[in-house]
Design a protein around this motif. Structure first.
Motif, PDB file in Angstrom:
ATOM      1  N   VAL A 128      40.620  34.232  47.409  1.00 18.43           N
ATOM      2  CA  VAL A 128      41.372  34.244  47.045  1.00 18.43           C
ATOM      3  C   VAL A 128      41.572  35.389  45.500  1.00 18.43           C
ATOM      4  O   VAL A 128      42.270  35.727  44.913  1.00 18.43           O
ATOM      5  N   ALA A 129      40.366  35.597  44.738  1.00 16.85           N
ATOM      6  CA  ALA A 129      39.684  36.190  43.651  1.00 16.85           C
ATOM      7  C   ALA A 129      39.985  37.590  44.163  1.00 16.85           C
ATOM      8  O   ALA A 129      40.506  38.362  43.215  1.00 16.85           O
ATOM      9  N   LYS A 130      39.329  38.408  44.788  1.00 20.23           N
ATOM     10  CA  LYS A 130      39.022  39.532  45.328  1.00 20.23           C
ATOM     11  C   LYS A 130      41.329  40.099  45.792  1.00 20.23           C
ATOM     12  O   LYS A 130      41.115  40.822  45.130  1.00 20.23           O
ATOM     13  N   THR A 131      42.426  38.889  46.254  1.00 25.82           N
ATOM     14  CA  THR A 131      43.569  39.371  45.969  1.00 25.82           C
ATOM     15  C   THR A 131      44.024  39.307  44.522  1.00 25.82           C
ATOM     16  O   THR A 131      44.962  40.630  44.306  1.00 25.82           O
ATOM     17  N   ILE A 132      43.861  38.295  43.728  1.00 24.77           N
ATOM     18  CA  ILE A 132      44.020  39.124  42.839  1.00 24.77           C
ATOM     19  C   ILE A 132      44.103  39.651  42.044  1.00 24.77           C
ATOM     20  O   ILE A 132      44.860  40.480  41.797  1.00 24.77           O
ATOM     21  N   GLY A 133      42.402  40.324  41.653  1.00 27.90           N
ATOM     22  CA  GLY A 133      42.286  41.203  41.734  1.00 27.90           C
ATOM     23  C   GLY A 133      42.517  42.480  41.774  1.00 27.90           C
ATOM     24  O   GLY A 133      43.405  42.946  40.874  1.00 27.90           O
ATOM     25  N   SER A 134      43.405  43.061  43.253  1.00 29.18           N
ATOM     26  CA  SER A 134      44.103  43.880  43.644  1.00 29.18           C
ATOM     27  C   SER A 134      45.283  43.360  43.390  1.00 29.18           C
ATOM     28  O   SER A 134      46.057  44.598  43.046  1.00 29.18           O
ATOM     29  N   LYS A 135      46.028  42.307  43.075  1.00 31.62           N
ATOM     30  CA  LYS A 135      47.314  42.396  43.023  1.00 31.62           C
ATOM     31  C   LYS A 135      47.263  42.649  41.129  1.00 31.62           C
ATOM     32  O   LYS A 135      48.986  43.446  41.017  1.00 31.62           O
TER      33      LYS A 135
END
Length: 106
Positions: A74-81
């Protein structure tokens, strides 16, 4: 009599599950709002972007509450978004503020 007890048991189980879901959603909304306010202090956000980021942060908190083992994903997804949504200058400001950036990701 057994059927009545079974029905009552299922009713109470459903009610407890429903209350738990509402509590997770309320906590996620409060946490997301606090993070969005902190982000807005660092970079100016227009209403449309703020609304989108608020939804993203609520999603993050709900997912982490339900599936703690997926926290890194989830952290990777948030960072990219965040990188896609914010301008390069805004993203650099946010990323340089380590405390805020980590709060937004985790």
């Amino acid at each position: 009599m057994k059927n009545l007890i079974t029905v009552l048991g299922l009713f109470f189980a459903f009610t407890l599950t429903s209350f738990a879901q509402e509590e997770i959603q309320q906590k996620a909304a409060v946490s997301a709002k606090a993070e969005l306010l902190a982000l807005n202090k660092v970079v100016a956000l227009d209403d449309q972007i703020a609304t989108g980021l608020n939804s993203l942060l609520v999603y993050k908190h709900e997912m982490v509450a339900r599936f703690p083992e997926k926290k890194e994903e989830v952290a990777k997804t948030i960072g990219s978004k965040l990188e896609i949504t914010l301008t390069p200058e805004q993203f650099t400001k946010v990323k340089n503020n380590k405390v805020l950036y980590n709060d937004l990701l985790y």
